[in-house]
Design a protein around this motif. Structure first.
Motif, PDB file in Angstrom:
ATOM      1  N   VAL A   1       0.852  -1.186   0.000  1.00  0.00           N
ATOM      2  CA  VAL A   1       0.000   0.000   0.000  1.00  0.00           C
ATOM      3  C   VAL A   1       0.886   1.232   0.000  1.00  0.00           C
ATOM      4  O   VAL A   1       1.774   1.372   0.850  1.00  0.00           O
ATOM      5  N   ALA A   2       0.651   2.125  -0.954  1.00  0.00           N
ATOM      6  CA  ALA A   2       1.411   3.378  -1.033  1.00  0.00           C
ATOM      7  C   ALA A   2       0.611   4.370  -1.861  1.00  0.00           C
ATOM      8  O   ALA A   2      -0.048   3.994  -2.838  1.00  0.00           O
ATOM      9  N   GLY A   3       0.662   5.633  -1.464  1.00  0.00           N
ATOM     10  CA  GLY A   3      -0.033   6.664  -2.218  1.00  0.00           C
ATOM     11  C   GLY A   3      -1.535   6.470  -2.281  1.00  0.00           C
ATOM     12  O   GLY A   3      -2.181   6.881  -3.250  1.00  0.00           O
ATOM     13  N   GLY A   4      -2.117   5.841  -1.262  1.00  0.00           N
ATOM     14  CA  GLY A   4      -3.561   5.631  -1.248  1.00  0.00           C
ATOM     15  C   GLY A   4      -4.041   4.600  -2.251  1.00  0.00           C
ATOM     16  O   GLY A   4      -5.217   4.599  -2.629  1.00  0.00           O
ATOM     17  N   ARG A   5      -3.151   3.693  -2.658  1.00  0.00           N
ATOM     18  CA  ARG A   5      -3.500   2.640  -3.615  1.00  0.00           C
ATOM     19  C   ARG A   5      -2.837   1.331  -3.194  1.00  0.00           C
ATOM     20  O   ARG A   5      -1.864   1.330  -2.447  1.00  0.00           O
ATOM     21  N   ILE A   6      -3.369   0.238  -3.715  1.00  0.00           N
ATOM     22  CA  ILE A   6      -2.741  -1.067  -3.511  1.00  0.00           C
ATOM     23  C   ILE A   6      -2.051  -1.447  -4.816  1.00  0.00           C
ATOM     24  O   ILE A   6      -2.687  -1.521  -5.874  1.00  0.00           O
ATOM     25  N   TRP A   7      -0.742  -1.669  -4.733  1.00  0.00           N
ATOM     26  CA  TRP A   7       0.066  -2.005  -5.898  1.00  0.00           C
ATOM     27  C   TRP A   7       0.495  -3.465  -5.825  1.00  0.00           C
ATOM     28  O   TRP A   7       0.576  -4.052  -4.751  1.00  0.00           O
TER      29      TRP A   7
END
Length: 274
Positions: free
Chosen positions: A199-205
């Motif tokens: 999770v980073a930048g308000g997203r799941i990568w």
């Protein structure tokens, strides 16, 4: 004068309407009352759970006793079923515990859930995403999506993934992966693939390494967004460094730098450095 007369057969005579009685409909009053009592209990329990995850000025010391009281009021299966439902503003109680930063409530409630349903699984992932909480994401064991069994067979320790925010206004971040036994696990994995989420930048990568057949000693790496994440344009650089140095070398080799795009696939050499 003699007359013949026939005596009517009483058995063929229809009964008088006065003698017909209607049998009452049998109804188990106890089952109706039991259902109503259970419904009232469920409503009361849900109301208290709602307060635990939403009410302001929550007293932390009251969380566990209140959760235990809710669990004692219902059968275990009913309480677990209640916690799995999207019954608080379209989400589960566990979702709101994450969003409102109430880990005590989350883990207290989580312990009473038997089996994670797809709706609960998705709801918790969304909560971690919108709060940008990778720590909670890892604690819920959402990060590594591949080869858990093979890693256990190889006696391999868990991988380490760390997310560092570099520049929040521009949404820049660094992610550091320490992947143990990388080549052995990749080659022995059933799907010839290792996939990680963060999770980073308000997203799941997700970041994936996989081998194409025939591989010729090469593997592929690609990156993308998981479900429910907002689309984004981004620039990414994959930097691969040796985790140790050979005894006969003064210094490890230079890091391998690869530019990644969200739709592109790059090839990496899977050969030990000399």
């Amino acid at each position: 004068m003699a007359t013949d007369s026939k005596v009517a057969d009483d058995s063929s005579t229809p009964p008088s309407y006065d003698t017909i009685s209607a049998s009452p409909i049998q109804c188990d009053q106890s089952s109706i009352f039991s259902f109503r009592r259970m419904k009232k209990k469920r409503t009361a329990v849900l109301s208290r759970i709602r307060d635990i995850v939403l009410a302001p000025n929550l007293i932390l010391s009251s969380v566990v006793p209140n959760v235990n009281a809710c669990a004692a009021a219902l059968p275990a299966t009913e309480f677990s079923k209640l916690l799995k439902q999207l019954n608080i503003e379209g989400h589960t109680a566990l979702y709101w515990a994450i969003v409102n930063n109430r880990p005590q409530a989350l883990w207290a409630l989580h312990g009473f859930i038997s089996g994670m349903s797809p709706s609960v699984y998705s709801d918790l992932r969304i909560a971690c995403m919108i709060t940008n909480d990778y720590t909670m994401f890892k604690e819920l064991k959402f990060g590594n999506l591949s080869d858990r069994r093979s890693r256990c067979f190889l006696g391999c320790l868990p991988d380490e993934v760390q997310v560092h925010t570099c520049d929040e206004p521009t949404n820049q971040f660094d992610v550091v992966f320490r992947i143990r036994m990388f080549q052995k696990r990749l080659r022995t994995a059933t799907a010839k693939s290792l996939r990680f989420e963060f999770v980073a930048g308000g997203r799941i990568w997700w970041l994936r390494f996989y081998i194409l057949e025939p591989s010729n000693g090469l593997c592929c790496a690609d990156i993308g967004l998981s479900q429910h994440s907002y689309q984004v344009r981004f620039d990414a650089v994959l930097l691969i460094e040796a985790h140790s140095r050979k005894p006969d070398r003064a210094a490890p080799p230079e890091a391998l730098e690869i530019i990644l795009s969200i739709t592109g696939t790059e090839f990496l050499a899977l050969v030990p450095w000399q």
